[in-house]
Motif scaffolding. Structure first.
Motif, PDB file in Angstrom:
ATOM      1  N   SER A  12      -8.426  25.145  41.912  1.00 47.89           N
ATOM      2  CA  SER A  12      -8.826  23.591  41.669  1.00 47.89           C
ATOM      3  C   SER A  12      -9.159  23.464  40.354  1.00 47.89           C
ATOM      4  CB  SER A  12     -10.012  23.425  42.637  1.00 47.89           C
ATOM      5  OG  SER A  12     -10.274  22.178  42.523  1.00 47.89           O
ATOM      6  N   GLU A  13      -9.565  24.273  39.351  1.00 42.68           N
ATOM      7  CA  GLU A  13      -9.804  24.090  38.070  1.00 42.68           C
ATOM      8  C   GLU A  13      -8.346  24.152  37.347  1.00 42.68           C
ATOM      9  OE1 GLU A  13     -11.238  23.185  34.637  1.00 42.68           O
ATOM     10  OE2 GLU A  13     -12.527  22.871  36.388  1.00 42.68           O
ATOM     11  N   LYS A  14      -7.617  24.889  37.486  1.00 43.08           N
ATOM     12  CA  LYS A  14      -6.450  24.890  37.027  1.00 43.08           C
ATOM     13  C   LYS A  14      -5.636  23.634  37.363  1.00 43.08           C
ATOM     14  CE  LYS A  14      -3.249  28.584  36.681  1.00 43.08           C
ATOM     15  NZ  LYS A  14      -2.124  29.625  37.296  1.00 43.08           N
ATOM     16  N   GLU A  17      -7.085  21.089  35.011  1.00 45.19           N
ATOM     17  CA  GLU A  17      -6.454  21.136  33.735  1.00 45.19           C
ATOM     18  C   GLU A  17      -5.088  20.448  33.682  1.00 45.19           C
ATOM     19  OE1 GLU A  17      -6.918  25.166  32.239  1.00 45.19           O
ATOM     20  OE2 GLU A  17      -9.013  25.244  32.429  1.00 45.19           O
ATOM     21  N   ILE A  18      -4.377  20.771  34.404  1.00 43.85           N
ATOM     22  CA  ILE A  18      -2.898  20.121  34.471  1.00 43.85           C
ATOM     23  C   ILE A  18      -3.140  18.552  34.544  1.00 43.85           C
ATOM     24  CG2 ILE A  18      -0.765  19.836  35.429  1.00 43.85           C
ATOM     25  CD1 ILE A  18      -1.130  23.062  36.456  1.00 43.85           C
ATOM     26  N   ALA A  19      -3.858  18.010  35.415  1.00 43.01           N
ATOM     27  CA  ALA A  19      -4.054  16.801  35.581  1.00 43.01           C
ATOM     28  C   ALA A  19      -4.634  16.101  34.306  1.00 43.01           C
ATOM     29  CB  ALA A  19      -4.926  16.411  36.659  1.00 43.01           C
ATOM     30  N   ARG A  20      -5.428  16.678  33.548  1.00 48.78           N
ATOM     31  CA  ARG A  20      -6.065  16.346  32.446  1.00 48.78           C
ATOM     32  C   ARG A  20      -4.927  16.155  31.276  1.00 48.78           C
ATOM     33  NH1 ARG A  20     -10.834  18.986  34.465  1.00 48.78           N
ATOM     34  NH2 ARG A  20     -10.351  20.865  33.330  1.00 48.78           N
ATOM     35  N   VAL A 129      -6.891  31.014  35.197  1.00 43.77           N
ATOM     36  CA  VAL A 129      -7.950  30.397  35.049  1.00 43.77           C
ATOM     37  C   VAL A 129      -8.971  31.049  35.830  1.00 43.77           C
ATOM     38  CG1 VAL A 129      -9.232  28.331  35.566  1.00 43.77           C
ATOM     39  CG2 VAL A 129      -6.931  28.028  34.238  1.00 43.77           C
ATOM     40  N   THR A 130     -10.157  31.510  35.566  1.00 43.86           N
ATOM     41  CA  THR A 130     -10.945  32.223  36.428  1.00 43.86           C
ATOM     42  C   THR A 130     -12.479  31.576  36.481  1.00 43.86           C
ATOM     43  OG1 THR A 130      -9.746  34.250  36.102  1.00 43.86           O
ATOM     44  CG2 THR A 130     -12.340  34.165  37.080  1.00 43.86           C
TER      45      THR A 130
END
Length: 179
Positions: A12-14, A17-20, A129-130
């Motif tokens: 979800s964080e990755k 990051e792609i969306a941002r 991404v962790t």
């Protein structure tokens, strides 16, 4: 189960990051939009659009979770078709390839050879991404990942979140989505 939840949070964080990345780079954002047609189009709208960001995020989550939990592979779905038609009329199935270079080449075929944009997105798709969480580390829940399903609607407008799905409880509030 803690490992699965950690993988979901990391994916979800990755995705975020792609969306941002796509949102913050205006020229990149304009390259990524395609109109949905045929059965992919939501009939409620006269025009329905998907973005390469939506599809890439969906495929990144599918790839990352499937790699860590092979038993999930057949249980990860999403709103978007992963197919795009490029300017040559070729249908391209977007996916995360084995290497950044291969993914960039694939994305480049969708992005009309916009090499810089394709490389930027491919690098983000392959970035590790962790997300660590002390509470997750101590969690001991016995749910088999094979009994879990994941539905992905990365950057949706939200309307689908309120429509009952066959696996929802029918009151318009469905299981949460990630991304």
């Amino acid at each position: 189960m803690a490992a699965l939840l950690e993988a979901v949070l990391s994916s979800s964080e990755k995705a975020a990051e792609i969306a941002r990345l796509c949102r913050d780079a205006e020229p990149l954002f304009r390259l990524l939009v395609a109109e949905k047609t045929g059965s992919d189009r939501n009939q409620r709208f006269s025009h329905d659009f998907k973005t390469l960001a939506d599809v890439l995020i969906q495929e990144v989550i599918r790839h990352d979770l499937g790699a860590k939990f092979p038993e999930l592979r057949g249980h990860i779905g999403g709103e978007e078709s992963n197919e795009f038609t490029n300017v040559n009329g070729d249908t391209v199935s977007v996916r995360v390839c084995d290497t950044v270079r291969e993914t960039a080449a694939l994305l480049g075929s969708v992005l009309h050879q916009q090499r810089d944009a394709a490389e930027l997105l491919a690098a983000a798709a392959h970035r590790e991404v962790t997300v660590g969480d002390a509470e997750l580390d101590g969690l001991n829940v016995s749910i088999d990942p094979g009994d879990v399903a994941v539905w992905i609607d990365p950057i949706g407008e939200g309307g689908q979140r309120w429509d009952p799905h066959p696996w929802g409880d029918g009151d318009g509030w469905d299981p949460p989505t990630m991304g």
